[in-house]
Scaffold this motif. Sequence first.
Motif, short mmCIF file in Angstrom:
data_model
loop_
_atom_site.label_atom_id
_atom_site.label_comp_id
_atom_site.label_asym_id
_atom_site.label_seq_id
_atom_site.Cartn_x
_atom_site.Cartn_y
_atom_site.Cartn_z
N LEU A 194 40.17 43.30 36.80
CA LEU A 194 38.67 42.67 36.46
C LEU A 194 38.06 41.80 37.42
O LEU A 194 38.54 41.08 37.91
CB LEU A 194 38.89 41.79 35.10
N SER A 195 36.62 42.05 37.72
CA SER A 195 35.98 41.23 38.65
C SER A 195 34.48 41.14 38.17
O SER A 195 33.50 42.14 38.33
CB SER A 195 36.10 42.02 39.78
N LEU A 196 34.32 40.09 37.53
CA LEU A 196 33.08 39.98 36.81
C LEU A 196 32.06 38.92 37.51
O LEU A 196 32.44 37.77 37.85
CB LEU A 196 33.14 39.38 35.28
N GLU A 197 30.59 39.56 37.76
CA GLU A 197 29.62 38.70 38.54
C GLU A 197 30.29 38.47 39.88
O GLU A 197 30.13 37.27 40.46
CB GLU A 197 29.36 37.34 37.76
N ASP A 211 42.20 38.79 37.52
CA ASP A 211 40.84 38.57 37.71
C ASP A 211 40.41 38.16 39.12
O ASP A 211 40.75 36.99 39.43
CB ASP A 211 40.83 37.24 36.61
N ILE A 212 39.76 38.90 39.54
CA ILE A 212 39.33 38.70 41.09
C ILE A 212 37.91 38.20 41.30
O ILE A 212 37.01 38.42 40.45
CB ILE A 212 39.23 39.99 41.62
N VAL A 245 48.34 36.89 33.50
CA VAL A 245 47.27 36.99 34.12
C VAL A 245 47.33 36.24 35.45
O VAL A 245 48.16 35.40 35.60
CB VAL A 245 46.18 36.02 33.45
N THR A 246 46.91 36.74 36.35
CA THR A 246 46.97 36.23 37.99
C THR A 246 45.25 36.26 38.18
O THR A 246 44.35 36.97 38.05
CB THR A 246 47.44 37.17 38.86
N GLY A 247 45.06 34.93 38.67
CA GLY A 247 43.61 34.84 38.95
C GLY A 247 43.54 34.24 40.43
O GLY A 247 44.25 33.73 41.07
N GLY A 306 36.54 29.01 38.52
CA GLY A 306 37.35 27.99 37.77
C GLY A 306 38.44 28.55 36.69
O GLY A 306 38.75 27.59 35.81
N GLY A 307 38.45 29.75 36.34
CA GLY A 307 39.18 30.22 35.25
C GLY A 307 38.69 30.76 33.84
O GLY A 307 39.25 30.67 32.85
N LEU A 308 37.40 30.70 33.99
CA LEU A 308 36.35 30.81 32.54
C LEU A 308 36.86 32.15 32.18
O LEU A 308 36.99 32.33 30.81
CB LEU A 308 35.03 30.90 32.74
N LEU A 309 37.08 33.25 32.90
CA LEU A 309 37.80 34.39 31.92
C LEU A 309 39.37 34.51 32.13
O LEU A 309 39.80 34.87 31.15
CB LEU A 309 37.28 35.66 32.98
#
Length: 322
Positions: A203-206, A137-138, A156-158, A142-145
């Motif tokens: 994944l990279s959202l917003e 998660d790029i 998962v890697t954030g 705060g980790g919402l996804l």
Amino acid sequence: MLASKPMNQLQRLLRSARGLSSSRIIPPSCLLHQRLFSTSDTDSSAASFSSSHPKMQTLESKSSNKSRSTSSTTSLNEDELAKFSAIADTWWHSEGPFKPLHQMNPTRLAFIRSTLCRHFSKDPSSAKPFEGLRFIDIGCGGGLLSEPLARMGATVTGVDAVDKNVKIARLHADMDPVTSTIEYLCTTAEMLADEGRKFDAVLSLEVIEHVANPAEFCKSLSALTIPNGATILSTINRTMRAYASTIVGAEYILRWLPKGTHQWSSFVTPEELTMILQRASVDVKEMAGFVYNPITGRWLLSDDISVNYIAYGTKRKDLGDI
């Protein structure tokens, strides 16, 4: 069945993309509000979370001046990083500056679950359909996804370039044994790509509307994706309707977001995103819009991509990968 853009419309996007110049369309000066960023609307009780938490105090005492990247190119926008650092304490305050993301999250996850289960031939009705898969998660914030992806079984890697975001994400994830397994890193996509890290899905959202160089950013996302892996991005279209709703409406009238959160000239059209990803060896396969229902207060998936939209693509297998 999720509402998404048919492939013939994606083909039209591709044809349109070929005719685009490399420069961005600049809106009239009256549409560009250069306002000082303000956190006056931030809930003070949420801000006290980090300052009163003993573990957070320990984390804050450590130096956060480590180099974020050794890459010769970077897509970091320091002004944008400063904006999100200023409100990092409020990531998990559902009525704070990130309220739209909290409301949108179930809809984003519905699209992700559907497309990635299809892509990886997983059962979407399973409690943990992503078990055995590595997701990154790029721009995790705060980790919402990251957290719901971990609950769905993914490893998962954030990643976030704002150190304070990573600390908040780590503290919140550690409250649950399932999400405590998430690997959170204060770094950049470029740096991880330089290190040779690879993931089944990126994944990279917003996020892309906040970076300095969208093309370089997407190249890094592609480099992190295994051949035939999946890439998912969401962003805001550069239309007058998007300006009216996400800037005038959300920032100035409804005050969902701090003023100055978005710049209309940084929004990315579906044609541009399709072209940028294609040049980065990622083929867009599906696209859907997010539409807000003010009566129910919920976001819905739609064919309307004129404001918020999400795209799913697959990484092409290059000759060097065969």
